[in-house]
Every structure is written in structure tokens, then in C-alpha cells.
Design a protein around this motif. Structure first.
Motif, PDB file in Angstrom:
ATOM      1  N   ASP A 144       0.564  -0.830  -0.058  1.00 35.78           N
ATOM      2  CA  ASP A 144       0.065  -0.059   0.398  1.00 35.78           C
ATOM      3  C   ASP A 144       0.850   1.131  -0.319  1.00 35.78           C
ATOM      4  OD1 ASP A 144      -0.380   0.861   3.274  1.00 35.78           O
ATOM      5  OD2 ASP A 144       0.660  -0.586   2.789  1.00 35.78           O
ATOM      6  N   GLY A 145       2.405   1.200   0.135  1.00 37.98           N
ATOM      7  CA  GLY A 145       2.922   2.337   0.384  1.00 37.98           C
ATOM      8  C   GLY A 145       3.165   2.725  -1.032  1.00 37.98           C
ATOM      9  N   ASN A 172      -0.927  -5.687  -1.162  1.00 38.94           N
ATOM     10  CA  ASN A 172      -0.378  -6.437   0.378  1.00 38.94           C
ATOM     11  C   ASN A 172      -1.565  -5.134   0.996  1.00 38.94           C
ATOM     12  OD1 ASN A 172      -0.034  -7.032   2.236  1.00 38.94           O
ATOM     13  ND2 ASN A 172       3.067  -6.295   2.208  1.00 38.94           N
ATOM     14  N   ASN A 174      -0.844  -3.282   4.234  1.00 32.15           N
ATOM     15  CA  ASN A 174      -0.780  -3.599   6.085  1.00 32.15           C
ATOM     16  C   ASN A 174      -0.569  -2.300   6.528  1.00 32.15           C
ATOM     17  OD1 ASN A 174       1.543  -2.840   5.200  1.00 32.15           O
ATOM     18  ND2 ASN A 174       2.778  -4.192   5.316  1.00 32.15           N
ATOM     19  N   MET A 176       0.414   0.381   6.422  1.00 27.73           N
ATOM     20  CA  MET A 176       2.204   1.163   6.205  1.00 27.73           C
ATOM     21  C   MET A 176       3.243   1.604   5.604  1.00 27.73           C
ATOM     22  SD  MET A 176       2.363   1.215   9.531  1.00 27.73           S
ATOM     23  CE  MET A 176       3.961   1.343  10.374  1.00 27.73           C
ATOM     24  N   SER A 177       3.124   2.435   5.199  1.00 29.59           N
ATOM     25  CA  SER A 177       4.968   2.028   4.644  1.00 29.59           C
ATOM     26  C   SER A 177       5.996   1.883   5.926  1.00 29.59           C
ATOM     27  CB  SER A 177       5.251   3.357   4.002  1.00 29.59           C
ATOM     28  OG  SER A 177       5.912   3.799   2.805  1.00 29.59           O
TER      29      SER A 177
HETATM   30 MG   LIG Z   1       2.866  -1.631   2.747  1.00 27.83          MG
END
Ligand SMILES: [Mg+2]
Ligand SMILES: Cc1ncc(C[n+]2csc(CCOP(=O)(O)OP(=O)(O)O)c2C)c(N)n1
Ligand SMILES: CC(=O)[C@@H](O)[C@H](O)COP(=O)(O)O
Length: 636
Positions: A144-145, A172, A174, A176-177
Motif C-alpha cells: 500500500d505504501g 498487500n 498493511n 503501513m509504509s
Molecule cells: Mg505497506
């Protein structure tokens, strides 16, 4: 089956759910043990263990292509593709690389290290496949980052326009980066991922179906379709944006539920055209400390698995350059509201998370979007702000046109702070900060400088934030300073273009740049033991070069050596050579730096030794180049 027996991902085919879950457990264990022992990326890979096992169970890796974005999360991939026995050499000299490398393994279909490239590469492979009339699968796995990177959106824009091109993109997600992910896309994904109806359907429908006779443990594709359809009814926005862009959307699915992953992926493989499978994962899954501190465990130096604590350094080290930079900038920003620190998803790496904490209004994280960061800075500068773009040397390469087109051509006062300039070590060729001296100094309207130590860095930060005649760039290395005393405040700026004479001697002129200044002084001491006295200059600026100091010294001494931690071609030594030529000072110049090769992963000291850039080696090179008659064995 023991993980060590798996040398080909196709060996996962035909294994039962229980066997696959056991393989996943072994991967997680090996991943944890290895990173605890030798350091590396931890959270990312732990988060994709089940995804990797499920995906590879549905593919034929003798034909199908898989492209991992960045590749820092691909340790499970490496463990399933024949690198189990060498995995303990991860990120060490001559060992397994920390990212995918085509030359390392036939299943590393595309190398990376920099984010947001996977969809473009996988689409290219898909178009080639179609041109060859073949029918293997092409899959990109992007976090996602990394999805916030412009390249990823350019590729989605292109792929979504090719309804006949079979391509799977697995997102994917999550949340988070390296730090918590930022931006509207991340916000949308969270809405979809966390929406109650979707959660309810995923959590409950699954259970209900399992009570229906014949289905047993896993959902048949038909029931999977029913579930997907119900999600759409419940939350029309689920994947709506993705589907409007031409992709068939599946998800969000639980990225740690092997059965659900396998069923959904098998189903999605059957769908023609571009498909996006949205997988919800937990960064650091399976290691409580990493799940709890997902920023801190993105990457780790060697640490104690039981306590999670880093293995203590043998002796206290000077502060990191990044820490000194961030502390100094934050202090200056406190007294100057026009200073704005900008990071492209590297808040902790650059140290700007300190600025964020203290002065959140003077801090911007644009996500993995270096191009946007640079032109945003240009816009801020137009309106009288003092933008400080803190972007690693290697990642600034991503925004080269913006630097020229939006900043330098318009002579805008943007201050570029290039951390990780020079040899970075374990991250290897994709992350070495090799080229910034060369790629910056050739552009008009930019000052290019490098401090010799962390104290001079503080002075250069003041110099940078006060410089308004155009752009200015400062490079500094990864890791710790040299250990000089630091002032808390009152740092004196440095006069632009002024070098510093550190030592006098009549036999050879050593011009050191940045991190090579202290080594130049060490080289001078070694030469002195051989009766050769060197003048040493801390160049400080490669643009403008201090010709007033350097030219007469070169002319008088007659032998010149330049020392830089960057590519020789186009670098600091080239700048000196050009200046000598342009001023008719015809003296021999020996340029020491990184030759025209890629510097592989190793410790920085190991890389410098391989490159002949330790002080004894450089002294020997100088003796051989200029003082053959006085040649004696140099103690290396
Ligand atoms: Mg991520
Ligand atoms: C162009 C570029 N900028 C910055 C980075 C540094 N970086 C490495 S991984 C990462 C975060 C990636 O986030 P995501 O894609 O979500 O993967 P995750 O770590 O969450 O698995 C960043 C910013 C990079 N590798 N490439
Ligand atoms: C994968 C990636 O690009 C980052 O995690 C990078 O490895 C960070 O480098 P530093 O450890 O030098 O901050």
C-alpha cells in the motif's frame, strides 16, 4: 515436509492445507532467526508469509512470472526458491541479496529496491507474453505504501486500459509504509478494508458456509463469488474506484488465511484482463514485538529475539548524521516558521520524525512520491517558504527532471538534504548513494556541498536554509558521525564556495570531499612516514569549486589527488580536472573514488577495501602514481 527440502516453489503443489500452514510456520521461524542474527527487513516479510505460500501454490513458477515491488518483503520468496541453505548469508558480502536480483536466482523475475516499479514491469512481461502468443500468468505484488508512488499509478492507468491483457496485481495492504501510510489512496483502502459490512461478511459468512455440508474447510469458487457479490451489495464502494479504472477487484481478503487466499487467487486467476486482489495483512505478523512496533521493526540490526532489543554496540558511537541533521533543522525551524521539512515516506530514516513531533505544521510526508516532493517544494519556494527536501541520494534519482525543470531552471530556493550519500552497505547497488555529485553539479543554479563531519554538517544546514539565490544541495552519509564536539546552537554558516586548508606540504595536493576529508588527512600522515608532505584541503563545495584556493596550490605543488565517496565519472575529481584545464593549469590529477561498477551489498568498510578506498590503499595508490622512486611497501 521441511522447508530446507523446498528448492522449487512448485513443490508446494498438492500439499494439504495443514502442510502449507506448517511450511508457513517454518518460513516465519527462519525469517525471524536470520534477521535477528544478521539484521535486515523484518516486518515486511513476516506480513507476506501466507500470501507467498498461497500464491506460489496457485502458480507454475516454471512458466509464470512474479514481480515483487521493492523486494524487501521477499524473504519468504527467497526461502521457497532454493536459498534456504544460504539464507544465513543475507545481505552480507557475497551472500544472498536483500532484494530480488535477476542474476541471483531464476525465480527473481525482476529486481527492485526502489518502490512502485512492479506493475510496470509485470505489465511489460504480460504484453511480451501476448506478443509471443503464450499464456503464462504475470503477477505484481505491491504494498500500500508503494502504491502511492506515481509510477504505480501510471502503470495502473495503462493496464486498466487493456481489457484483453491478463495481469494480476496483488495489493498487500498493511496500512503501513515504513511509517503509517499517508494519502487519500491509503485512506480509501482503509475505509474499504475496515468497513463493518465487509468485516462482518468476511468474518461471519465464512463461518456460515463452513457449516454447510460438502464445503468443509474451504469455500468453493462459486461460494467465493457469492461472498464477493455480497460484499459489493454491502459496501458498493468496495473496489469501486479500482473497477472504474478497468480492474476486476477482489477483496479485501484476510492475508493470513491460507485457505481464503488460495481459493480467491485460484478464482481470480481465471478472470480475464487486469485483476486486482486486495489482501489485508499485518506488518510483522507472527512476532508480537514487530506487530506492536511496526515502524521500529520495518528493518532491524541484529537483535535478541526474546527481548527484541538490538545487540548492544561494543562501544558508544557518535551520533548518526541523520540525527544531527534533524536536530539542527528542528532547532532552526523553531525560530523560522518558513522552514518546511519534506520527506517522501522516510520520516524515521531522515530523522524528520523529530521535526514532525516538535513542529507538525512545518513537516510534510508525501508518501513514496519523490517527484511530487520536489515540485511541491518548488511551489512552496515560489510563495516564500523555505522548503527542505530530505531525500536519500538514491531516491532523489527518482525526481531528477523535477529538480531540473521545476527547481533549477526557475532558480527556486529549495534546500536538498541528501542522506545516505556514498556507500550505504547492506542495501547494495539499488541504494548506494553513488551518483549525486555527478548528477547535481552539471545543473545550473544549484550549489552542491558536503560536510567533512557532523559539526560542519550543522554549519551547512544553516548555510542551506539561509541560501536564497537558487537551489542548494548537501550530501552526507548513512550512519554515525566522526565523533567531533557539537554545538547546541549558534552555528556559523559557511561562505558559499569557500574551501578549508587543513594541512600544508609541498609534495602533493590532496583535495578531499565530504566523507573523504578525514581519510585524506590519514593518507597525508601515511605519506609523511615516507618522507612525502601533502597539502590537504577540505573542498566543502563541488559547485562552486574554490578555484581561488585550489588553482594556485595545484600550480605550485604540481601533483593533485582528489578523493570522493561517489562515482569518479562526472564527480568531484572531474570537476577539479575541468577547472584545472579551463584555467590552463596542466598538472597530473589522480582521481580516487568509485569506478564505473555497481557496488554490491557488504559492509561499507568491506566495500571500501574492495574498491581500494581505505586510507592505506589510497596512500599506496598515490605513492605508485607519483612517487615510484620512493616506493616502499605501505603497511596496509
Ligand atoms: Mg505497506
Ligand atoms: C522510490 C523509493 N522511495 C523510498 C523507498 C524506501 N522504502 C522502502 S520500503 C518503503 C515502504 C514500502 O511500503 P509498502 O509498499 O506498503 O511495503 P511494506 O513495507 O508495508 O510491506 C519505503 C518508503 C524506496 N524503497 N523506494
Ligand atoms: C527497503 C528500503 O528501501 C528501506 O527500508 C531502506 O532499506 C532503508 O534504508 P536505511 O536503513 O539506510 O534507512
Amino acid at each position: 515436509m521441511h522447508l530446507s527440502e523446498i528448492t522449487h516453489p512448485n513443490q508446494l503443489h498438492g500439499l494439504s492445507l495443514r502442510q502449507l500452514e506448517d511450511i508457513a510456520r517454518q518460513i516465519r521461524e527462519k525469517h525471524l532467526q536470520t534477521v535477528a542474527a544478521s539484521g535486515g527487513h523484518l516486518g515486511p516479510g513476516l506480513g507476506v508469509v501466507e500470501l507467498t505460500v498461497a500464491l506460489y501454490q496457485t502458480l507454475d513458477l516454471d512458466r509464470d512470472k512474479v514481480v515483487w515491488d521493492v523486494g524487501h518483503q521477499a524473504y519468504p520468496h527467497k526461502l521457497l526458491t532454493g536459498r534456504y541453505k544460504d539464507f544465513h548469508t543475507l545481505r552480507q558480502k557475497d551472500g544472498v541479496a536483500g532484494y530480488l536480483k535477476r542474476c541471483e536466482n531464476k525465480f527473481d523475475h525482476f529486481g527492485a529496491g526502489h518502490a512502485s516499479t512492479s506493475i510496470s514491469a509485470a505489465l511489460g512481461m504480460a504484453l511480451a507474453r501476448d506478443a509471443k502468443g503464450e499464456d503464462y500468468k504475470c503477477v505484481a505484488i505491491i504494498g500500500d505504501g508503494s502504491l502511492t508512488g506515481g509510477m504505480a499509478l501510471e502503470a495502473i492507468n495503462h493496464a486498466g486500459h487493456l481489457p484483453k491483457t491478463n495481469l494480476m496485481v496483488i495489493l498487500n495492504d498493511n496500512e503501513m509504509s515504513i511509517s503509517p501510510n499517508v494519502g487519500a489512496i491509503s485512506r480509501y483502502l482503509n475505509k474499504v478494508r475496515l468497513s463493518d459490512p465487509v468485516q462482518f461478511i468476511s468474518d461471519n459468512l465464512e463461518e456460515q458456509f463452513k457449516n454447510v455440508p460438502f464445503f468443509g474447510e474451504s469455500l468453493t469458487p462459486e461460494m467465493e463469488r457469492v461472498k464477493e457479490g455480497m460484499k459489493r451489495l454491502a459496501v458498493p464502494k468496495v473496489g469501486a474506484v479500482i473497477e472504474e479504472l478497468g480492474f476486476k477487484y477482489f477483496g479485501p481478503i484476510d492475508g493470513h488465511n491460507l485457505a481464503e487466499l488460495t481459493t480467491t487467487l485460484k478464482h481470480a486467476h481465471k478472470v480475464a484482463g487486469p485483476v486486482l486482489v486486495h489482501v489485508a495483512t499485518v506488518k510483522g505478523k507472527g512476532y508480537a514485538l514487530a506487530e506492536k512496533d511496526q515502524v521500529g521493526y520495518h528493518a532491524q540490526n541484529p537483535f535478541n529475539l526474546a527481548t527484541g532489543k538490538a545487540v548492544p554496540a561494543t562501544k558508544p558511537k557518535p551520533p548518526k548524521y541523520a540525527k544531527v541533521f534533524a536536530h539542527t533543522l528542528t532547532q532552526l525551524a523553531e525560530n523560522n516558521p518558513k522552514i518546511v521539512g519534506i520527506t517522501a515516506a522516510m520520516a524515521t530514516g531522515t530523522g524528520l520524525d523529530k521535526l514532525q513531533k516538535k513542529l507538525p505544521k512545518q513537516y510534510i510526508d508525501v508518501g513514496i512520491a519523490e517527484q511530487h516532493a520536489v515540485t511541491l517544494a518548488a511551489g512552496l519556494a515560489c510563495e516564500g517558504m523555505r522548503p527542505v527536501a530530505a531525500i536519500y541520494s538514491t531516491f532523489l534519482q527518482r525526481a531528477y527532471d523535477q529538480l531540473i525543470h521545476d527547481v533549477c531552471i526557475q532558480k527556486l530556493p529549495v534546500f536538498f538534504c541528501l542522506d545516505r550519500a556514498g556507500i550505504v552497505g547492506a542495501d547494495g547497488p539499488t541504494h548506494q548513494g553513488m551518483y549525486d555529485i555527478a548528477y547535481l553539479r552539471c545543473i545550473p543554479n544549484i550549489v552542491v556541498m558536503a560536510p567533512k563531519d557532523e559539526a560542519e554538517l550543522q554549519q551547512m544546514v544553516v548555510t542551506g536554509v539561509n541560501y536564497t539565490e537558487g537551489a542548494i544541495a548537501m550530501r552526507y552519509p548513512r550512519g554515525n558521525g566522526v565523533g567531533v564536539p557539537l554545538m547546541e546552537e549558534g552555528w556559523e554558516p559557511i561562505e558559499i564556495g569557500k574551501a578549508e586548508l587543513l594541512r600544508s606540504g609541498d609534495d602533493v595536493l590532496l583535495l578531499g570531499y565530504g566523507t573523504m576529508v578525514y581519510p585524506a588527512m590519514q593518507v597525508a600522515e601515511i605519506l609523511s612516514e615516507h618522507g612525502i608532505e601533502a597539502t590537504v584541503v577540505n573542498a566543502r563545495f563541488v559547485k562552486p569549486l574554490d578555484e581561488e584556493l585550489i588553482l594556485p596550490l595545484a600550480k605550485r605543488i604540481g601533483k593533485v589527488v582528489t578523493l570522493e565517496e561517489g562515482c569518479i565519472m562526472g564527480g568531484f575529481g572531474t570537476a577539479v580536472t575541468e577547472a584545472l584545464q579551463d584555467n590552463d593549469v596542466y598538472v597530473p590529477v589522480k582521481r580516487l573514488g568509485v569506478p564505473d561498477i555497481l557496488v554490491d551489498h557488504a559492509t561499507p568498510d568491506e566495500s571500501k577495501a574492495s574498491l581500494g578506498l581505505t586510507s592505506p590503499q589510497m596512500a599506496e595508490t598515490i605513492l605508485n602514481a607519483f612517487f615510484k622512486s620512493k616506493e616502499t611497501a605501505v603497511v596496509s
